[in-house]
Design a protein around this motif. Structure first.
Motif, PDB file in Angstrom:
ATOM      1  N   LYS A  49       0.970  -1.252   0.080  1.00  8.98           N
ATOM      2  CA  LYS A  49      -0.052  -0.023  -0.121  1.00  8.98           C
ATOM      3  C   LYS A  49       0.967   1.282  -0.054  1.00  8.98           C
ATOM      4  O   LYS A  49       2.018   1.162   0.524  1.00  8.98           O
ATOM      5  CB  LYS A  49      -0.899   0.080   1.071  1.00  8.98           C
ATOM      6  CG  LYS A  49      -1.780  -1.063   1.029  1.00  8.98           C
ATOM      7  CD  LYS A  49      -2.472  -1.556   2.244  1.00  8.98           C
ATOM      8  CE  LYS A  49      -2.218  -2.555   3.394  1.00  8.98           C
ATOM      9  NZ  LYS A  49      -1.846  -3.437   3.215  1.00  8.98           N
ATOM     10  N   ASP A  50       0.281   2.454  -0.487  1.00  7.82           N
ATOM     11  CA  ASP A  50       1.050   3.555  -0.339  1.00  7.82           C
ATOM     12  C   ASP A  50       0.828   4.174   0.870  1.00  7.82           C
ATOM     13  O   ASP A  50       0.446   3.719   1.757  1.00  7.82           O
ATOM     14  CB  ASP A  50       0.703   4.662  -1.519  1.00  7.82           C
ATOM     15  CG  ASP A  50      -1.022   5.131  -1.495  1.00  7.82           C
ATOM     16  OD1 ASP A  50      -1.549   4.884  -0.395  1.00  7.82           O
ATOM     17  OD2 ASP A  50      -1.564   5.508  -2.356  1.00  7.82           O
ATOM     18  N   ALA A  51       1.768   5.364   0.998  1.00  6.78           N
ATOM     19  CA  ALA A  51       1.563   5.990   2.510  1.00  6.78           C
ATOM     20  C   ALA A  51       0.240   6.419   2.832  1.00  6.78           C
ATOM     21  O   ALA A  51       0.099   6.525   4.256  1.00  6.78           O
ATOM     22  CB  ALA A  51       2.256   7.445   2.151  1.00  6.78           C
ATOM     23  N   ASP A  52      -0.869   6.290   1.970  1.00  9.14           N
ATOM     24  CA  ASP A  52      -2.207   6.527   2.484  1.00  9.14           C
ATOM     25  C   ASP A  52      -2.898   5.427   2.896  1.00  9.14           C
ATOM     26  O   ASP A  52      -4.191   5.299   3.069  1.00  9.14           O
ATOM     27  CB  ASP A  52      -2.873   7.383   1.414  1.00  9.14           C
ATOM     28  CG  ASP A  52      -2.236   9.092   1.069  1.00  9.14           C
ATOM     29  OD1 ASP A  52      -1.764   9.659   1.968  1.00  9.14           O
ATOM     30  OD2 ASP A  52      -2.080   9.258   0.227  1.00  9.14           O
ATOM     31  N   GLY A  53      -2.426   4.184   2.630  1.00 10.14           N
ATOM     32  CA  GLY A  53      -2.816   3.054   2.687  1.00 10.14           C
ATOM     33  C   GLY A  53      -3.943   2.493   1.733  1.00 10.14           C
ATOM     34  O   GLY A  53      -4.886   1.829   2.039  1.00 10.14           O
ATOM     35  N   MET A  54      -3.612   2.998   0.423  1.00 11.23           N
ATOM     36  CA  MET A  54      -4.291   2.569  -0.500  1.00 11.23           C
ATOM     37  C   MET A  54      -3.322   1.680  -1.534  1.00 11.23           C
ATOM     38  O   MET A  54      -2.222   1.702  -1.754  1.00 11.23           O
ATOM     39  CB  MET A  54      -4.636   3.702  -1.424  1.00 11.23           C
ATOM     40  CG  MET A  54      -5.358   4.772  -0.610  1.00 11.23           C
ATOM     41  SD  MET A  54      -7.209   4.391  -0.294  1.00 11.23           S
ATOM     42  CE  MET A  54      -7.884   4.870  -1.748  1.00 11.23           C
ATOM     43  N   SER A  56      -2.366   0.529  -5.266  1.00 12.44           N
ATOM     44  CA  SER A  56      -2.143   0.888  -6.596  1.00 12.44           C
ATOM     45  C   SER A  56      -2.902  -0.145  -7.663  1.00 12.44           C
ATOM     46  O   SER A  56      -3.134  -1.300  -7.421  1.00 12.44           O
ATOM     47  CB  SER A  56      -0.850   1.178  -6.775  1.00 12.44           C
ATOM     48  OG  SER A  56      -0.129  -0.204  -7.049  1.00 12.44           O
ATOM     49  N   ARG A  97      -6.678   4.695  -7.210  1.00 12.13           N
ATOM     50  CA  ARG A  97      -6.174   3.834  -6.289  1.00 12.13           C
ATOM     51  C   ARG A  97      -7.385   3.074  -5.333  1.00 12.13           C
ATOM     52  O   ARG A  97      -8.413   3.672  -5.812  1.00 12.13           O
ATOM     53  CB  ARG A  97      -5.157   4.580  -5.078  1.00 12.13           C
ATOM     54  CG  ARG A  97      -4.122   5.191  -5.526  1.00 12.13           C
ATOM     55  CD  ARG A  97      -3.338   6.223  -4.673  1.00 12.13           C
ATOM     56  NE  ARG A  97      -4.586   6.982  -3.756  1.00 12.13           N
ATOM     57  CZ  ARG A  97      -4.363   7.638  -2.681  1.00 12.13           C
ATOM     58  NH1 ARG A  97      -3.240   7.357  -2.141  1.00 12.13           N
ATOM     59  NH2 ARG A  97      -5.095   8.638  -2.143  1.00 12.13           N
ATOM     60  N   SER A  99      -9.183   1.473  -2.004  1.00 10.19           N
ATOM     61  CA  SER A  99      -9.458   1.393  -0.581  1.00 10.19           C
ATOM     62  C   SER A  99      -9.434  -0.023  -0.172  1.00 10.19           C
ATOM     63  O   SER A  99      -9.734  -0.930  -0.715  1.00 10.19           O
ATOM     64  CB  SER A  99     -10.588   2.353  -0.110  1.00 10.19           C
ATOM     65  OG  SER A  99     -11.595   1.613  -0.371  1.00 10.19           O
TER      66      SER A  99
END
Length: 142
Positions: A49-54, A56, A97, A99
């Motif tokens: 996951k990316d820094a936002d918790g999503m 890709s 992205r 969730s």
């Protein structure tokens, strides 16, 4: 895989009764089943996951290809990737992205398509088996 007297592959078999309103409501309620949620969480923990918790699109497509190769034995990696592109458009609802909730929904939808009983334990078992098939590497020694 062909099952029993039905000569169609398992992934092409279906039960039209599952599309009736009562069955849909019962199936939708299974998203809250503790065992089902536990299995969905197992998958979520594996995704990068990316820094936002999503998640890709590329990460989704990587996993989607693994799922397709397991679930549809005759599919080529190229066909699996193409199907993943189509599924991303629907599963991510046009976003760049995905969730956790969106990922849970698409994984639940897979279990819903391949499970023949409207039962939390059956859905959880199916998700557990898929998890094992895409995460456990089998080594064959000469």
């Amino acid at each position: 895989r062909v099952t029993g007297a039905n000569k169609r592959p398992y992934w092409q078999q279906g039960n039209p009764d599952f599309d009736k309103t009562t069955a849909k409501s019962r199936r939708e309620a299974l998203k809250q089943d503790t065992c089902v949620k536990t299995q969905l969480q197992r998958f979520w923990r594996l995704y990068r996951k990316d820094a936002d918790g999503m998640v890709s699109k590329e990460e989704y497509l990587h996993a989607h290809t693994k799922f397709a190769l397991v679930l549809i034995p005759d599919i080529t990696p190229e066909e699996a990737r193409e199907a993943g592109e189509e599924d991303w458009a629907e599963d991510a609802a046009g976003a760049a992205r995905m969730s956790m909730s969106q990922l849970y929904d698409c994984l639940f939808q897979l279990a819903d398509m391949y499970t023949t009983d409207i039962d939390g334990a059956a859905y959880a078992m199916w998700l557990s088996r898929l998890f094992q098939r895409v995460t456990v590497k089998t080594v064959v020694l000469p």
